[in-house]
Motif scaffolding. Structure first.
Motif, mmCIF file in Angstrom:
data_model
loop_
_atom_site.group_PDB
_atom_site.id
_atom_site.type_symbol
_atom_site.label_atom_id
_atom_site.label_comp_id
_atom_site.label_asym_id
_atom_site.label_seq_id
_atom_site.Cartn_x
_atom_site.Cartn_y
_atom_site.Cartn_z
ATOM 1 N N ALA A 29 18.526 10.686 -15.197
ATOM 2 C CA ALA A 29 18.748 9.773 -14.074
ATOM 3 C C ALA A 29 17.421 9.382 -13.444
ATOM 4 C CB ALA A 29 19.674 10.415 -13.033
ATOM 5 N N LYS A 30 16.524 10.337 -13.291
ATOM 6 C CA LYS A 30 15.220 10.051 -12.702
ATOM 7 C C LYS A 30 14.392 9.165 -13.635
ATOM 8 C CE LYS A 30 11.065 12.261 -10.858
ATOM 9 N NZ LYS A 30 10.403 13.530 -10.522
ATOM 10 N N HIS A 31 14.385 9.463 -14.918
ATOM 11 C CA HIS A 31 13.661 8.613 -15.872
ATOM 12 C C HIS A 31 14.181 7.178 -15.811
ATOM 13 C CE1 HIS A 31 10.930 11.170 -18.156
ATOM 14 N NE2 HIS A 31 11.866 12.112 -18.213
ATOM 15 N N LEU A 32 15.501 7.021 -15.826
ATOM 16 C CA LEU A 32 16.085 5.682 -15.780
ATOM 17 C C LEU A 32 15.778 4.990 -14.456
ATOM 18 C CD1 LEU A 32 19.527 6.393 -17.495
ATOM 19 C CD2 LEU A 32 17.629 5.055 -18.446
ATOM 20 N N PHE A 33 15.851 5.736 -13.350
ATOM 21 C CA PHE A 33 15.574 5.191 -12.017
ATOM 22 C C PHE A 33 14.202 4.521 -11.996
ATOM 23 C CE2 PHE A 33 13.899 5.457 -7.706
ATOM 24 C CZ PHE A 33 14.956 5.006 -6.938
ATOM 25 N N PHE A 34 13.220 5.142 -12.618
ATOM 26 C CA PHE A 34 11.862 4.613 -12.607
ATOM 27 C C PHE A 34 11.571 3.659 -13.768
ATOM 28 C CE2 PHE A 34 11.382 8.078 -9.601
ATOM 29 C CZ PHE A 34 10.713 7.409 -8.584
ATOM 30 N N SER A 35 12.613 3.317 -14.523
ATOM 31 C CA SER A 35 12.467 2.312 -15.581
ATOM 32 C C SER A 35 12.706 0.907 -15.049
ATOM 33 C CB SER A 35 13.451 2.586 -16.717
ATOM 34 O OG SER A 35 13.089 3.760 -17.383
ATOM 35 N N GLY A 36 13.239 0.798 -13.824
ATOM 36 C CA GLY A 36 13.485 -0.516 -13.238
ATOM 37 C C GLY A 36 14.650 -1.215 -13.902
ATOM 38 N N GLN A 37 14.500 -2.510 -14.147
ATOM 39 C CA GLN A 37 15.557 -3.297 -14.770
ATOM 40 C C GLN A 37 15.384 -3.312 -16.274
ATOM 41 O OE1 GLN A 37 16.818 -7.051 -12.836
ATOM 42 N NE2 GLN A 37 18.378 -5.527 -12.601
ATOM 43 N N VAL A 38 16.466 -3.077 -16.987
ATOM 44 C CA VAL A 38 16.473 -3.125 -18.447
ATOM 45 C C VAL A 38 17.664 -3.970 -18.858
ATOM 46 C CG1 VAL A 38 16.715 -1.788 -20.564
ATOM 47 C CG2 VAL A 38 15.379 -0.860 -18.681
ATOM 48 N N LEU A 39 17.414 -5.015 -19.592
ATOM 49 C CA LEU A 39 18.479 -5.868 -20.115
ATOM 50 C C LEU A 39 19.484 -6.280 -19.037
ATOM 51 C CD1 LEU A 39 19.183 -3.833 -23.375
ATOM 52 C CD2 LEU A 39 17.854 -5.933 -23.202
ATOM 53 N N GLY A 40 18.992 -6.527 -17.830
ATOM 54 C CA GLY A 40 19.878 -6.959 -16.758
ATOM 55 C C GLY A 40 20.588 -5.835 -16.020
ATOM 56 N N TYR A 41 20.316 -4.590 -16.364
ATOM 57 C CA TYR A 41 20.922 -3.444 -15.686
ATOM 58 C C TYR A 41 19.966 -2.943 -14.600
ATOM 59 C CZ TYR A 41 24.231 -3.228 -19.539
ATOM 60 O OH TYR A 41 25.200 -3.534 -20.453
ATOM 61 N N ASP A 42 20.471 -2.765 -13.388
ATOM 62 C CA ASP A 42 19.672 -2.217 -12.301
ATOM 63 C C ASP A 42 19.710 -0.697 -12.403
ATOM 64 O OD1 ASP A 42 18.426 -1.405 -9.988
ATOM 65 O OD2 ASP A 42 19.952 -2.207 -8.634
ATOM 66 N N LEU A 43 18.701 -0.132 -13.005
ATOM 67 C CA LEU A 43 18.685 1.310 -13.249
ATOM 68 C C LEU A 43 18.313 2.125 -12.017
ATOM 69 C CD1 LEU A 43 17.214 1.343 -16.857
ATOM 70 C CD2 LEU A 43 19.600 1.262 -16.124
ATOM 71 N N GLN A 44 17.998 1.433 -10.916
ATOM 72 C CA GLN A 44 17.754 2.161 -9.674
ATOM 73 C C GLN A 44 19.058 2.441 -8.936
ATOM 74 O OE1 GLN A 44 14.515 0.156 -7.594
ATOM 75 N NE2 GLN A 44 13.145 1.634 -8.533
ATOM 76 N N SER A 45 20.163 1.941 -9.452
ATOM 77 C CA SER A 45 21.467 2.241 -8.843
ATOM 78 C C SER A 45 22.274 3.130 -9.788
ATOM 79 C CB SER A 45 22.243 0.951 -8.559
ATOM 80 O OG SER A 45 22.768 0.406 -9.752
ATOM 81 N N GLU A 46 23.087 3.966 -9.204
ATOM 82 C CA GLU A 46 23.954 4.855 -9.984
ATOM 83 C C GLU A 46 24.865 4.048 -10.908
ATOM 84 O OE1 GLU A 46 27.673 7.533 -8.639
ATOM 85 O OE2 GLU A 46 25.757 8.178 -7.764
ATOM 86 N N ALA A 47 25.483 3.004 -10.364
ATOM 87 C CA ALA A 47 26.396 2.175 -11.159
ATOM 88 C C ALA A 47 25.656 1.481 -12.305
ATOM 89 C CB ALA A 47 27.080 1.138 -10.275
ATOM 90 N N GLY A 48 24.449 1.023 -12.056
ATOM 91 C CA GLY A 48 23.660 0.369 -13.094
ATOM 92 C C GLY A 48 23.303 1.322 -14.228
ATOM 93 N N ARG A 49 22.924 2.549 -13.872
ATOM 94 C CA ARG A 49 22.598 3.552 -14.898
ATOM 95 C C ARG A 49 23.842 3.909 -15.713
ATOM 96 N NH1 ARG A 49 19.707 5.438 -10.513
ATOM 97 N NH2 ARG A 49 21.180 7.111 -10.076
ATOM 98 N N GLN A 50 24.967 4.080 -15.016
ATOM 99 C CA GLN A 50 26.212 4.425 -15.714
ATOM 100 C C GLN A 50 26.616 3.328 -16.695
ATOM 101 O OE1 GLN A 50 28.804 5.118 -12.364
ATOM 102 N NE2 GLN A 50 28.178 7.255 -12.160
ATOM 103 N N CYS A 51 26.550 2.083 -16.264
ATOM 104 C CA CYS A 51 26.896 0.959 -17.150
ATOM 105 C C CYS A 51 25.945 0.884 -18.331
ATOM 106 C CB CYS A 51 26.877 -0.357 -16.378
ATOM 107 S SG CYS A 51 28.291 -0.587 -15.295
ATOM 108 N N TYR A 52 24.655 1.041 -18.083
ATOM 109 C CA TYR A 52 23.669 0.992 -19.165
ATOM 110 C C TYR A 52 23.957 2.066 -20.213
ATOM 111 C CZ TYR A 52 19.239 1.424 -21.631
ATOM 112 O OH TYR A 52 18.286 1.516 -22.604
ATOM 113 N N LEU A 53 24.193 3.290 -19.768
ATOM 114 C CA LEU A 53 24.467 4.377 -20.707
ATOM 115 C C LEU A 53 25.732 4.105 -21.515
ATOM 116 C CD1 LEU A 53 23.531 7.467 -18.511
ATOM 117 C CD2 LEU A 53 22.269 6.575 -20.477
#
Length: 143
Positions: free
Chosen positions: A79-103
């Protein structure tokens, strides 16, 4: 000889992942190796990664959210690694929902059950030394 199991989506964890010890690899659908890890209970650990809870990322006293050294992960270093990855392919990885959708939508899991944690750790060390995984070691800001 350790046998690797088939590819698993994050939504399939409860049905497809054993509660046994083993090694897991998180991989994008394009084949990028993101993270390798081990657990004495693969199912429980992968559920923690899938949840990617914002509440489990804690800011040190006087710290800043923009500095990876100031943020502590209390449950999932992924979660921390993804949080500091910023936006990937339109997913907001700084949000819990964005990380969950990306995964769920862009990643899958490879698991290798083992008889012991030590056996899993030996395999993990070899894989970590390859340097092939995007998220390994200290969390850094993505450019």
């Amino acid at each position: 000889m350790v046998e690797q199991c088939p590819v698993i989506r994050f939504s399939e964890i409860e049905a497809a992942v054993p509660t046994a010890p083993g090694l897991y690899e998180i991989v994008t659908d394009q084949g990028e190796l993101l993270k390798v890890g081990i657990s004495v209970n693969l199912r429980k650990r992968l559920i923690q990664h899938r949840q990617s809870r914002q509440s489990r990322l804690k800011l040190k006293d006087g710290g800043e959210w923009s500095n990876p050294s100031d943020v502590v992960s209390k449950q999932s270093i992924l979660a921390k690694h993804l949080f500091f990855s910023g936006q990937v392919l339109g997913y907001d990885l700084q949000s819990e929902a964005g990380r969950q959708c990306y995964l769920e939508e862009k990643c899958h899991i490879l698991i290798t059950p083992t008889t012991t944690r030590d056996e899993a750790r030996a395999i993990e060390r070899v894989k970590e030394k390859s340097g092939a995984y995007r998220f390994g070691g200290k969390v850094r800001l993505s450019c």
